[in-house]
Design a protein around this motif. Structure first.
Motif, PDB file in Angstrom:
ATOM      1  N   GLY A 119       0.787  -1.222   0.000  1.00 58.38           N
ATOM      2  CA  GLY A 119       0.000   0.000   0.000  1.00 58.38           C
ATOM      3  C   GLY A 119       0.819   1.271   0.000  1.00 58.38           C
ATOM      4  N   ARG A 120       2.052   1.213  -0.499  1.00 58.98           N
ATOM      5  CA  ARG A 120       2.926   2.380  -0.602  1.00 58.98           C
ATOM      6  C   ARG A 120       3.325   2.594  -2.054  1.00 58.98           C
ATOM      7  N   PRO A 121       3.728   3.801  -2.414  1.00 55.72           N
ATOM      8  CA  PRO A 121       4.145   4.037  -3.806  1.00 55.72           C
ATOM      9  C   PRO A 121       5.352   3.183  -4.173  1.00 55.72           C
ATOM     10  N   GLY A 122       5.361   2.696  -5.395  1.00 51.72           N
ATOM     11  CA  GLY A 122       6.456   1.848  -5.827  1.00 51.72           C
ATOM     12  C   GLY A 122       7.798   2.562  -5.841  1.00 51.72           C
ATOM     13  N   TRP A 123       7.789   3.891  -6.095  1.00 53.77           N
ATOM     14  CA  TRP A 123       9.054   4.610  -6.167  1.00 53.77           C
ATOM     15  C   TRP A 123       9.754   4.703  -4.822  1.00 53.77           C
ATOM     16  N   TRP A 124       9.079   4.276  -3.740  1.00 55.01           N
ATOM     17  CA  TRP A 124       9.765   4.204  -2.450  1.00 55.01           C
ATOM     18  C   TRP A 124      10.954   3.260  -2.502  1.00 55.01           C
ATOM     19  N   ALA A 125      10.972   2.355  -3.481  1.00 56.17           N
ATOM     20  CA  ALA A 125      12.117   1.444  -3.620  1.00 56.17           C
ATOM     21  C   ALA A 125      13.402   2.213  -3.876  1.00 56.17           C
ATOM     22  N   LEU A 126      13.311   3.375  -4.527  1.00 59.97           N
ATOM     23  CA  LEU A 126      14.498   4.177  -4.790  1.00 59.97           C
ATOM     24  C   LEU A 126      15.065   4.787  -3.511  1.00 59.97           C
ATOM     25  N   LEU A 127      14.232   4.948  -2.485  1.00 61.49           N
ATOM     26  CA  LEU A 127      14.704   5.514  -1.226  1.00 61.49           C
ATOM     27  C   LEU A 127      15.639   4.569  -0.481  1.00 61.49           C
ATOM     28  N   PHE A 128      15.631   3.302  -0.862  1.00 60.60           N
ATOM     29  CA  PHE A 128      16.570   2.363  -0.243  1.00 60.60           C
ATOM     30  C   PHE A 128      18.018   2.646  -0.665  1.00 60.60           C
ATOM     31  N   LEU A 129      18.198   3.465  -1.654  1.00 64.54           N
ATOM     32  CA  LEU A 129      19.549   3.824  -2.097  1.00 64.54           C
ATOM     33  C   LEU A 129      20.132   4.973  -1.280  1.00 64.54           C
ATOM     34  N   ILE A 130      19.335   5.589  -0.410  1.00 66.41           N
ATOM     35  CA  ILE A 130      19.780   6.736   0.381  1.00 66.41           C
ATOM     36  C   ILE A 130      20.096   6.267   1.796  1.00 66.41           C
ATOM     37  N   PRO A 131      21.329   6.474   2.271  1.00 62.51           N
ATOM     38  CA  PRO A 131      21.669   6.033   3.633  1.00 62.51           C
ATOM     39  C   PRO A 131      20.785   6.711   4.678  1.00 62.51           C
ATOM     40  N   ILE A 132      20.544   6.012   5.764  1.00 61.57           N
ATOM     41  CA  ILE A 132      19.719   6.419   6.905  1.00 61.57           C
ATOM     42  C   ILE A 132      18.239   6.468   6.508  1.00 61.57           C
ATOM     43  N   VAL A 133      17.926   7.112   5.378  1.00 65.59           N
ATOM     44  CA  VAL A 133      16.541   7.120   4.911  1.00 65.59           C
ATOM     45  C   VAL A 133      16.059   5.697   4.646  1.00 65.59           C
ATOM     46  N   ASN A 134      16.958   4.847   4.140  1.00 67.21           N
ATOM     47  CA  ASN A 134      16.554   3.479   3.845  1.00 67.21           C
ATOM     48  C   ASN A 134      16.151   2.711   5.111  1.00 67.21           C
ATOM     49  N   ILE A 135      16.723   3.089   6.266  1.00 64.17           N
ATOM     50  CA  ILE A 135      16.335   2.421   7.508  1.00 64.17           C
ATOM     51  C   ILE A 135      14.896   2.768   7.881  1.00 64.17           C
ATOM     52  N   VAL A 136      14.568   4.062   7.786  1.00 61.08           N
ATOM     53  CA  VAL A 136      13.213   4.503   8.120  1.00 61.08           C
ATOM     54  C   VAL A 136      12.198   3.881   7.160  1.00 61.08           C
ATOM     55  N   ILE A 137      12.503   3.933   5.876  1.00 63.26           N
ATOM     56  CA  ILE A 137      11.592   3.357   4.877  1.00 63.26           C
ATOM     57  C   ILE A 137      11.445   1.854   5.080  1.00 63.26           C
ATOM     58  N   GLY A 138      12.548   1.198   5.440  1.00 68.34           N
ATOM     59  CA  GLY A 138      12.486  -0.246   5.659  1.00 68.34           C
ATOM     60  C   GLY A 138      11.566  -0.624   6.812  1.00 68.34           C
ATOM     61  N   VAL A 139      11.602   0.161   7.901  1.00 67.93           N
ATOM     62  CA  VAL A 139      10.732  -0.120   9.044  1.00 67.93           C
ATOM     63  C   VAL A 139       9.262   0.102   8.672  1.00 67.93           C
ATOM     64  N   ILE A 140       8.986   1.201   7.957  1.00 71.48           N
ATOM     65  CA  ILE A 140       7.600   1.485   7.561  1.00 71.48           C
ATOM     66  C   ILE A 140       7.055   0.392   6.655  1.00 71.48           C
ATOM     67  N   LEU A 141       7.836   0.012   5.661  1.00 74.15           N
ATOM     68  CA  LEU A 141       7.379  -1.027   4.737  1.00 74.15           C
ATOM     69  C   LEU A 141       7.240  -2.378   5.437  1.00 74.15           C
ATOM     70  N   ALA A 142       8.115  -2.654   6.390  1.00 74.44           N
ATOM     71  CA  ALA A 142       8.018  -3.924   7.109  1.00 74.44           C
ATOM     72  C   ALA A 142       6.721  -3.997   7.905  1.00 74.44           C
ATOM     73  N   MET A 143       6.343  -2.895   8.554  1.00 78.21           N
ATOM     74  CA  MET A 143       5.097  -2.885   9.319  1.00 78.21           C
ATOM     75  C   MET A 143       3.883  -2.973   8.399  1.00 78.21           C
ATOM     76  N   ASP A 144       3.917  -2.263   7.266  1.00 81.82           N
ATOM     77  CA  ASP A 144       2.803  -2.351   6.315  1.00 81.82           C
ATOM     78  C   ASP A 144       2.705  -3.742   5.707  1.00 81.82           C
ATOM     79  N   LEU A 145       3.856  -4.352   5.440  1.00 82.53           N
ATOM     80  CA  LEU A 145       3.844  -5.704   4.874  1.00 82.53           C
ATOM     81  C   LEU A 145       3.224  -6.691   5.852  1.00 82.53           C
TER      82      LEU A 145
END
Length: 221
Positions: free
Chosen positions: A67-93
């Motif tokens: 339920g998140r935009p697909g382009w959030w996958a590009l945020l995994f390429l940014i240090p520190i931001v990828n940690i926050v995005i990873g936690v959010i996506l893990a909870m949504d998953l």
């Protein structure tokens, strides 16, 4: 002496090579486990499993089914931001597969354990949990498949809500309206409590012929 040193070097090199091989086999086993678990999760969500094999695109797909935009996958390429995005996506998953947020925290920090549990356990895909919904998804959108924009509960706080289970409102009254006291009809006096007549005892007070319990009439004149 030189032979002994040479033998020790060879033994150390062999031990180092053995450790490297063991580490490589362990890494390959973890990699295969993640591929198999990701393939299974995508299959549960109605996506082709081969998408897990394509870098970046696999994160794109997991973001969309959560339920998140697909382009959030590009945020995994940014240090520190990828940690926050990873936690959010893990909870949504986790919520998209009917699990609670605590399970999502486990996916974020112990994915080697919780991803296979989610994939090979009895969990099923209930719908995208994120607020963006899922493109092309025909089922319920948002909040883990419980209805768009919320949990879809109705009745609470609405006028006229009737409880379930066979309870009916009193005659002449609807649910959600305060009860009204009974009013006397025009032309009829309000009902008064019955008064005992002279010479007769109140009900249940005995026999007047026995001289107890009776009320004599007032004197005349």
């Amino acid at each position: 002496m030189d032979g002994i040193l040479l033998a020790q070097d060879e033994l150390g090199a062999a031990a180092g090579a053995g450790i490297a091989i063991v580490f490589l086999l362990f890494y390959l086993a973890i990699f295969v486990l993640f591929i198999a678990a990701g393939w299974k999760l995508l299959t549960k969500a109605g996506e082709p499993g081969w998408k897990v094999l394509i870098p970046i695109y696999n994160y794109w797909t997991f973001a969309e089914i959560s339920g998140r935009p697909g382009w959030w996958a590009l945020l995994f390429l940014i240090p520190i931001v990828n940690i926050v995005i990873g936690v959010i996506l893990a909870m949504d998953l986790a919520k998209s597969f009917g699990k609670d947020p605590a399970f999502g925290i486990g996916i974020a920090f112990l994915s080697i354990i919780f991803i296979p549990i989610l994939a090979f356990g009895d969990s099923r895909y209930v719908g995208p949990a994120g607020p963006e919904g899922r493109p092309g998804w025909s089922g319920p959108q948002g909040y883990g498949g419980y209805g768009q924009g919320g949990y879809g509960q109705v009745g609470y706080g609405q006028q006229g809500y009737a409880p379930q289970g066979g309870y009916a409102p009193p005659p002449g009254q609807q649910w959600g309206q305060p009860s009204q006291p009974s009013q006397p009809q025009w032309g009829q006096p309000p009902q008064q409590p019955s008064q005992p007549q002279w010479g007769q005892p109140p009900q249940g007070q005995g026999d007047p012929n026995q001289g107890s319990g009776g009320y004599p009439p007032p004197p005349l004149g």
